[in-house]
Design an enzyme around this catalytic site. Structure first.
Site, PDB file in Angstrom:
ATOM      1  N   CYS A  21       0.867  -1.179  -0.047  1.00 18.47           N
ATOM      2  CA  CYS A  21      -0.126   0.038  -0.047  1.00 18.47           C
ATOM      3  C   CYS A  21       0.826   1.220  -0.023  1.00 18.47           C
ATOM      4  O   CYS A  21       2.047   1.038   0.097  1.00 18.47           O
ATOM      5  CB  CYS A  21      -0.761   0.018   1.187  1.00 18.47           C
ATOM      6  SG  CYS A  21       0.058   0.172   2.900  1.00 18.47           S
ATOM      7  N   HIS A  32       3.317   2.107  11.645  1.00 17.97           N
ATOM      8  CA  HIS A  32       1.955   1.907  12.561  1.00 17.97           C
ATOM      9  C   HIS A  32       2.058   3.241  13.523  1.00 17.97           C
ATOM     10  O   HIS A  32       0.973   3.131  14.133  1.00 17.97           O
ATOM     11  CB  HIS A  32       2.315   0.581  13.505  1.00 17.97           C
ATOM     12  CG  HIS A  32       2.705  -0.229  12.566  1.00 17.97           C
ATOM     13  ND1 HIS A  32       3.911  -0.777  12.301  1.00 17.97           N
ATOM     14  CD2 HIS A  32       1.983  -1.005  11.766  1.00 17.97           C
ATOM     15  CE1 HIS A  32       3.911  -2.171  11.536  1.00 17.97           C
ATOM     16  NE2 HIS A  32       2.724  -2.024  11.126  1.00 17.97           N
ATOM     17  N   CYS A  39       2.282   6.143   8.760  1.00 22.46           N
ATOM     18  CA  CYS A  39       1.386   6.289   7.626  1.00 22.46           C
ATOM     19  C   CYS A  39       0.427   7.364   7.898  1.00 22.46           C
ATOM     20  O   CYS A  39      -0.194   7.615   8.854  1.00 22.46           O
ATOM     21  CB  CYS A  39       0.554   4.769   7.212  1.00 22.46           C
ATOM     22  SG  CYS A  39      -0.632   5.026   6.207  1.00 22.46           S
ATOM     23  N   HIS A  42      -1.230  -4.338  19.743  1.00 16.80           N
ATOM     24  CA  HIS A  42      -0.712  -3.878  18.330  1.00 16.80           C
ATOM     25  C   HIS A  42      -0.151  -2.514  18.509  1.00 16.80           C
ATOM     26  O   HIS A  42      -0.700  -1.468  18.999  1.00 16.80           O
ATOM     27  CB  HIS A  42      -2.045  -3.949  17.477  1.00 16.80           C
ATOM     28  CG  HIS A  42      -1.402  -3.919  15.960  1.00 16.80           C
ATOM     29  ND1 HIS A  42      -1.020  -2.622  15.389  1.00 16.80           N
ATOM     30  CD2 HIS A  42      -1.278  -4.810  14.964  1.00 16.80           C
ATOM     31  CE1 HIS A  42      -0.765  -2.880  14.282  1.00 16.80           C
ATOM     32  NE2 HIS A  42      -0.646  -4.148  13.765  1.00 16.80           N
ATOM     33  N   GLU A  44      -0.017  -0.170  16.447  1.00 17.75           N
ATOM     34  CA  GLU A  44      -0.965   1.013  16.078  1.00 17.75           C
ATOM     35  C   GLU A  44      -1.700   1.470  17.158  1.00 17.75           C
ATOM     36  O   GLU A  44      -2.166   2.733  17.403  1.00 17.75           O
ATOM     37  CB  GLU A  44      -1.757   0.745  14.750  1.00 17.75           C
ATOM     38  CG  GLU A  44      -2.407   1.884  14.234  1.00 17.75           C
ATOM     39  CD  GLU A  44      -3.359   1.497  13.057  1.00 17.75           C
ATOM     40  OE1 GLU A  44      -2.772   0.579  12.143  1.00 17.75           O
ATOM     41  OE2 GLU A  44      -4.430   1.753  13.203  1.00 17.75           O
ATOM     42  N   CYS A  68      -8.534   1.597   6.646  1.00 18.00           N
ATOM     43  CA  CYS A  68      -7.914   2.141   5.487  1.00 18.00           C
ATOM     44  C   CYS A  68      -8.379   1.754   4.086  1.00 18.00           C
ATOM     45  O   CYS A  68      -8.599   0.556   4.209  1.00 18.00           O
ATOM     46  CB  CYS A  68      -6.273   2.507   5.474  1.00 18.00           C
ATOM     47  SG  CYS A  68      -5.560   0.847   5.111  1.00 18.00           S
ATOM     48  N   ASN A  97      -3.397  -6.876   8.714  1.00 14.83           N
ATOM     49  CA  ASN A  97      -4.217  -7.054   7.564  1.00 14.83           C
ATOM     50  C   ASN A  97      -3.911  -8.324   6.977  1.00 14.83           C
ATOM     51  O   ASN A  97      -4.754  -9.007   6.335  1.00 14.83           O
ATOM     52  CB  ASN A  97      -4.150  -5.868   6.830  1.00 14.83           C
ATOM     53  CG  ASN A  97      -2.688  -5.746   5.950  1.00 14.83           C
ATOM     54  OD1 ASN A  97      -2.641  -6.531   4.969  1.00 14.83           O
ATOM     55  ND2 ASN A  97      -1.831  -5.059   6.220  1.00 14.83           N
ATOM     56  N   SER A 106       1.984  -5.228   3.344  1.00 15.81           N
ATOM     57  CA  SER A 106       3.313  -4.879   3.622  1.00 15.81           C
ATOM     58  C   SER A 106       4.253  -5.672   2.910  1.00 15.81           C
ATOM     59  O   SER A 106       5.581  -6.266   3.098  1.00 15.81           O
ATOM     60  CB  SER A 106       3.561  -5.254   5.188  1.00 15.81           C
ATOM     61  OG  SER A 106       3.083  -6.130   5.693  1.00 15.81           O
TER      62      SER A 106
HETATM   63  S1  SF4 Z   1      -2.303  -0.668   5.344  1.00 19.05           S
HETATM   64 FE1  SF4 Z   1      -3.475   1.362   5.646  1.00 19.05          FE
HETATM   65  S2  SF4 Z   1      -2.889   2.529   7.270  1.00 19.05           S
HETATM   66 FE2  SF4 Z   1      -1.534   0.765   7.072  1.00 19.05          FE
HETATM   67  S3  SF4 Z   1       0.332   1.626   5.961  1.00 19.05           S
HETATM   68 FE3  SF4 Z   1      -0.945   0.943   4.525  1.00 19.05          FE
HETATM   69  S4  SF4 Z   1      -2.280   2.548   3.758  1.00 19.05           S
HETATM   70 FE4  SF4 Z   1      -1.454   3.133   5.646  1.00 19.05          FE
END
Ligand code: SF4
Length: 351
Positions: A31, A93, A115, A143, A145, A213, A243, A286
């Site tokens: 992303c 994060h 981010c 976590h 974040e 997101c 994710n 990621s």
């Molecule tokens: S998953 Fe979403 S919030 Fe996390 S780094 Fe990627 S765009 Fe940003």
């Protein structure tokens, strides 16, 4: 975990009742926030030289982390571990204000690779706390974040780890509560948690825009479509990547007969392919595309060379680098936009 390149022809091409194929979910992989964070560390190494310290894993992927370690990044859990005066990068994060202060107290040169979509949630937490709201933060205990977001309004935030937590939440004023969320959750499960929260707190306020997101949402939508036709789904990504783990859950929920996560192609087991006609493939936000390519190569050895992309969205969101890195040592500007889509299209160019 060191990289284990996939040995070719390890998987056998056994007969199944149908034409073997792969459905490749798109969007998948990097992303915009991950792209930005990884390039931030690479540029910091170029600009300031090794070592550059990084607080926590820059993104949750073992391959990315070990690659950056080889280039001279040192990953630490706490700013206290970093020698005074060094450069430190905060991960995608995000961090709490206490971590920023801890770095400043040690005279560290901090580069914030949080981010921007996580920063948006931080700002929401601060704003709602100022308005005396009690914040119900839907997210996973422990976590990074979640720790960073809670740290922006520690007195006013309650963590909601799962729908099962909802009956036990205690607030002072049930008419002045708002929900926020971690950016990388299951969309369906989060909406169920919100529904239960609203049953308990009918005046529950929504965040101004979705906190989950675009990248998390898009990858879940794509794997839903693939999963409905797949006997097996392989999700490339690391076990600490929220994710990525949600993609496994969503694949199973939406019809895949089996779903497994792998860091590397070499982890695919022959028995997973028994009787499998259609394999779905995706990757967490990621995950560099090269790792997906290796999975496709191994699957091709096993007779799954027919690959079709299932495209449910195009992504063109881009972020600029953290401000400290937008100029090189000679003062030349680097204003390139960083997005996940560019690296995803590399797959199409290379095949
Ligand atoms: S998953 Fe979403 S919030 Fe996390 S780094 Fe990627 S765009 Fe940003």
């Amino acid at each position: 975990m060191p990289r284990v390149p996939a040995p070719r022809n390890r998987l056998k091409n056994t007969p199944v009742a149908g034409a073997k194929r792969v459905l490749l979910a798109a969007p998948r992989g990097y992303c915009a926030g991950v792209d930005r964070a990884v390039i931030a560390v690479e540029k910091a190494l170029e600009r300031f030289g090794a070592p550059v310290y990084v607080r926590k894993q820059i993104v949750h992927n073992v391959h990315v982390v070990s690659t950056l370690e080889r280039k001279g990044a040192i990953f630490v859990d706490d700013v206290e571990e970093v020698p005074e005066g060094s450069h430190i990068v905060f991960s995608a994060h995000g961090v709490s204000p206490a971590v920023v202060k801890g770095a400043a107290d040690r005279q560290l040169d901090a580069i914030d690779a949080t981010c921007p979509l996580v920063t948006k949630v931080h700002r929401e937490a601060v704003r709602f706390a100022k308005q005396d709201f009690e914040i119900l933060l839907i997210g996973h205990h422990g976590h990074e974040e979640v720790e960073g977001t809670m740290g922006h309004a520690p007195e006013r935030t309650t963590l909601v780890n799962s729908p099962a937590d909802v009956p036990n939440i205690v607030v002072n004023n049930p008419d002045h509560v708002v929900w926020l969320s971690q950016t990388t959750l299951s969309v369906d499960e989060t909406m169920e948690t919100v529904r239960l929260l609203r049953e308990r707190f009918p005046n529950l306020q929504d965040p101004p825009s979705d906190d989950i997101c675009y990248a998390t949402t898009n990858r879940q939508v794509a794997i839903r479509k693939v999963a409905a036709e797949a006997d097996l789904v392989i999700v490339v990504g690391s076990s600490n990547s929220s994710n990525t783990m949600r993609l496994v859950d969503v694949a199973l929920e939406y019809g895949a007969k089996a779903a497994y996560r792998v860091d590397y192609a070499s982890e695919i087991q022959q028995e997973w392919l028994d009787g499998v006609v259609t394999v779905g493939v995706t990757s967490g936000a990621s995950v560099p595309e090269v790792l997906v390519q290796e999975v496709l190569d191994d699957l091709s050895d096993a007779g799954y060379g027919d690959v079709s992309q299932v495209v449910t969205a195009e992504e063109d969101l881009m972020f600029s680098l953290p401000k400290e890195l937008r100029k090189d040592a000679d003062g030349n500007a680097d204003e390139r936009g960083l997005g996940g889509r560019v690296r995803q299209l590399d797959w199409q160019k290379n095949r």
